[in-house]
Design a protein around this motif. Structure first.
Motif, mmCIF file in Angstrom:
data_model
loop_
_atom_site.group_PDB
_atom_site.id
_atom_site.type_symbol
_atom_site.label_atom_id
_atom_site.label_comp_id
_atom_site.label_asym_id
_atom_site.label_seq_id
_atom_site.Cartn_x
_atom_site.Cartn_y
_atom_site.Cartn_z
ATOM 1 N N ASP A 106 0.843 -1.186 0.000
ATOM 2 C CA ASP A 106 0.000 0.000 0.000
ATOM 3 C C ASP A 106 0.885 1.244 0.000
ATOM 4 O O ASP A 106 1.849 1.353 0.763
ATOM 5 C CB ASP A 106 -0.887 -0.002 1.246
ATOM 6 C CG ASP A 106 -1.658 1.281 1.405
ATOM 7 O OD1 ASP A 106 -2.679 1.444 0.715
ATOM 8 O OD2 ASP A 106 -1.233 2.127 2.231
ATOM 9 N N ASN A 157 0.435 4.398 0.929
ATOM 10 C CA ASN A 157 0.486 5.195 2.153
ATOM 11 C C ASN A 157 1.371 4.533 3.202
ATOM 12 O O ASN A 157 2.172 5.200 3.870
ATOM 13 C CB ASN A 157 -0.924 5.415 2.711
ATOM 14 C CG ASN A 157 -1.704 6.442 1.931
ATOM 15 O OD1 ASN A 157 -1.144 7.417 1.426
ATOM 16 N ND2 ASN A 157 -3.007 6.229 1.805
ATOM 17 N N ASN A 165 -6.368 4.672 7.286
ATOM 18 C CA ASN A 165 -6.268 4.808 5.826
ATOM 19 C C ASN A 165 -7.298 3.902 5.143
ATOM 20 O O ASN A 165 -7.031 2.764 4.814
ATOM 21 C CB ASN A 165 -4.853 4.494 5.330
ATOM 22 C CG ASN A 165 -4.414 3.062 5.617
ATOM 23 O OD1 ASN A 165 -4.701 2.512 6.677
ATOM 24 N ND2 ASN A 165 -3.712 2.463 4.665
ATOM 25 N N ASN A 187 -9.127 3.065 -1.020
ATOM 26 C CA ASN A 187 -9.566 4.024 -2.037
ATOM 27 C C ASN A 187 -10.861 3.547 -2.678
ATOM 28 O O ASN A 187 -11.188 2.360 -2.652
ATOM 29 C CB ASN A 187 -8.485 4.208 -3.106
ATOM 30 C CG ASN A 187 -7.294 4.987 -2.584
ATOM 31 O OD1 ASN A 187 -7.456 5.905 -1.777
ATOM 32 N ND2 ASN A 187 -6.096 4.613 -3.012
ATOM 33 N N LYS A 188 -11.573 4.477 -3.295
ATOM 34 C CA LYS A 188 -12.850 4.132 -3.916
ATOM 35 C C LYS A 188 -12.643 3.066 -4.987
ATOM 36 O O LYS A 188 -11.619 3.020 -5.660
ATOM 37 C CB LYS A 188 -13.503 5.365 -4.523
ATOM 38 C CG LYS A 188 -12.728 6.017 -5.663
ATOM 39 C CD LYS A 188 -13.453 7.259 -6.176
ATOM 40 C CE LYS A 188 -12.679 7.903 -7.320
ATOM 41 N NZ LYS A 188 -13.370 9.108 -7.835
ATOM 42 N N ASN A 198 -10.414 -3.614 -4.033
ATOM 43 C CA ASN A 198 -9.424 -3.213 -3.045
ATOM 44 C C ASN A 198 -8.722 -4.421 -2.437
ATOM 45 O O ASN A 198 -9.288 -5.506 -2.332
ATOM 46 C CB ASN A 198 -10.099 -2.412 -1.923
ATOM 47 C CG ASN A 198 -10.614 -1.068 -2.401
ATOM 48 O OD1 ASN A 198 -9.928 -0.359 -3.114
ATOM 49 N ND2 ASN A 198 -11.821 -0.723 -1.997
ATOM 50 N N SER A 228 -11.235 8.850 8.324
ATOM 51 C CA SER A 228 -10.287 8.735 7.212
ATOM 52 C C SER A 228 -9.146 9.742 7.346
ATOM 53 O O SER A 228 -9.360 10.926 7.609
ATOM 54 C CB SER A 228 -10.998 8.958 5.872
ATOM 55 O OG SER A 228 -10.049 8.931 4.814
ATOM 56 N N ASN A 265 -7.041 9.840 4.727
ATOM 57 C CA ASN A 265 -6.594 9.864 3.333
ATOM 58 C C ASN A 265 -6.358 11.273 2.805
ATOM 59 O O ASN A 265 -5.380 11.523 2.088
ATOM 60 C CB ASN A 265 -7.592 9.132 2.446
ATOM 61 C CG ASN A 265 -7.625 7.640 2.735
ATOM 62 O OD1 ASN A 265 -6.918 7.161 3.608
ATOM 63 N ND2 ASN A 265 -8.454 6.911 2.026
ATOM 64 N N ASP A 321 -2.970 12.476 1.318
ATOM 65 C CA ASP A 321 -2.966 12.922 -0.077
ATOM 66 C C ASP A 321 -2.242 14.254 -0.218
ATOM 67 O O ASP A 321 -1.448 14.459 -1.143
ATOM 68 C CB ASP A 321 -4.396 13.074 -0.593
ATOM 69 C CG ASP A 321 -5.099 11.743 -0.801
ATOM 70 O OD1 ASP A 321 -4.473 10.692 -0.559
ATOM 71 O OD2 ASP A 321 -6.283 11.759 -1.183
ATOM 72 N N VAL A 375 -2.148 10.326 -5.765
ATOM 73 C CA VAL A 375 -3.139 11.063 -4.992
ATOM 74 C C VAL A 375 -2.971 12.566 -5.181
ATOM 75 O O VAL A 375 -1.899 13.058 -5.513
ATOM 76 C CB VAL A 375 -3.033 10.705 -3.503
ATOM 77 C CG1 VAL A 375 -3.423 9.254 -3.267
ATOM 78 C CG2 VAL A 375 -1.615 10.966 -2.972
#
Length: 386
Positions: free
Chosen positions: A44, A46, A122, A125-126, A133, A153, A155, A159, A342
């Motif tokens: 991942d 992140n 985290n 993501n969509k 995912n 979140s 994120n 980002d 991102v």
């Protein structure tokens, strides 16, 4: 991979944006490919940005208030150790600067007994149609919820941090771009000597191996009608004279990827060559607009205007609103640890962002597509093509 100071500083910047909070960051797990085999593992982004560790089934507990950091791991069975090896905790500490490790059971007890009932996490993501995912994030998230802890979140914060590239990141992407351009240039010599897309991909793969890099995403080697499919990936069809050949490839260096597209004509076709040159000119015009403060939407608007004019002048469309049929995608995207990295496309551009500019047209009726793509660094006063 960078030294631990890079990842330590990334975590410090994260803490300064989260006000003495508990943060849980889940890495990726393995995904089955067949029977008891797994697909090639990719961490991942992140998790990697905060640790530099590429090992499956890990997650972080970061207590910024008490300055405590833990790498949490799933205990391996003796059989798993035999086939996959042991965890290398010394290496993880050396890479990340995190020296404390918790087995899952101890980690869950720590989460269960947190004084706070709210943590940052985290979230996956969509989802896109047909893309799913990695399940490990959902697995850890369900554990958190089981303890009646609310997960918020993180994120957007990550980002924002990841979108502004640091010198080491810029250098890595620049190196990836340099290699990619050299490989494309080499592959494009004497295109008429190739009979099949795969022969070109084989040449690219060999050159990547020689440069000790791999693909940052699925490569595209598309001749003729296949070049009208924006993300064509079979790369195995026969080629013929006067076909357009669209190459979209990106070397990955230090986990950071380039994303370069070039279009050629096999043999001679003055009309197609002229269109390719026009797309180059449009790209040049768009790049000249890039600077801090400008918005993605303004760059895309200019791209639509110029590409629509090209389509009208060449009688590909009769109504200007029909442009989207032949230019169906955004003019570009952020670039970094992920090829579609991102970043908030609603915010103005800032110095040290890296993005792609990729005008193109895809004309199925004429059996050809064109895309020209380069990777651009936003500077203090304008931009620079990497």
């Amino acid at each position: 991979m960078f030294n631990k100071d890079f990842y330590i500083n990334n975590r410090k910047k994260l803490y300064s944006s989260t006000n003495d909070s508990t943060i849980i960051i889940a890495g990726n797990g393995l995904v089955q490919s067949s029977a008891d085999n797994a697909h090639s593992f990719r961490q991942d982004s992140n998790f990697y940005y905060l640790t530099g560790i590429s090992e499956p089934n890990l997650f972080l507990i970061l207590d910024s208030k008490n300055n405590k950091e833990y790498i949490c791991y799933k205990q391996k069975t003796d059989i798993a150790k035999l086939f996959d090896g042991e965890y290398d905790f010394n290496e993880y500490a050396k890479s990340s600067g995190i020296a404390e490790f918790l087995e899952y059971k101890s980690a869950y007890n720590m989460i269960k007994n947190l004084k706070t009932k709210k943590v940052f996490f985290n979230f996956p993501n969509k989802k896109y149609d047909g893309i799913y995912n990695n399940p490990h994030q959902g697995y850890i998230l369900n554990k958190i919820k089981k303890f009646r802890i609310e997960a918020e979140s993180i994120n957007d914060i990550l980002d924002e941090l990841r979108c502004i590239k640091q010198p080491l990141e810029i250098d890595s992407i620049s190196r990836a771009v340099k290699i990619t351009k050299q490989v494309i240039q080499s592959a494009a010599i004497d295109l008429e000597s190739y009979n099949n897309e795969k022969e070109i991909l084989d040449k690219i793969n060999i050159d990547f191996i020689k440069n000790s890099v791999k693909h940052g995403y699925a490569p595209m080697v598309a001749g003729g009608i296949r070049s009208t499919t924006a993300h064509y990936s079979k790369n195995n069809a026969n080629l013929k004279s006067e076909d357009t050949l669209l190459l979209d490839i990106g070397a990955e260096y230090n986990r950071y990827t380039a994303d370069i597209s070039r279009t050629f004509v096999i043999g001679e076709n003055k009309f197609k060559t002229g269109l390719i040159n026009e797309i180059y000119e449009i790209q040049k015009n768009l790049i000249s607009l890039l600077k801090p403060g400008i918005y993605f939407k303004d760059i895309h608007k200019s791209a639509v205007e110029q590409i629509t004019d090209l389509l009208l002048r060449n009688s590909f469309i009769k109504n200007k609103n029909d442009y989207v049929k032949y230019f169906p995608y955004s003019i570009g995207h952020f670039l970094g640890l992920d090829v579609h990295d991102v970043g908030n496309y609603q915010n103005p551009l800032k110095p040290n962002m890296i993005l792609t500019i990729e005008p193109g047209i895809h004309i199925p009726e004429k059996q050809f597509g064109i895309r020209i793509e380069d990777d651009i660094l936003i500077t203090d006063t304008g931009s620079r093509v990497l």
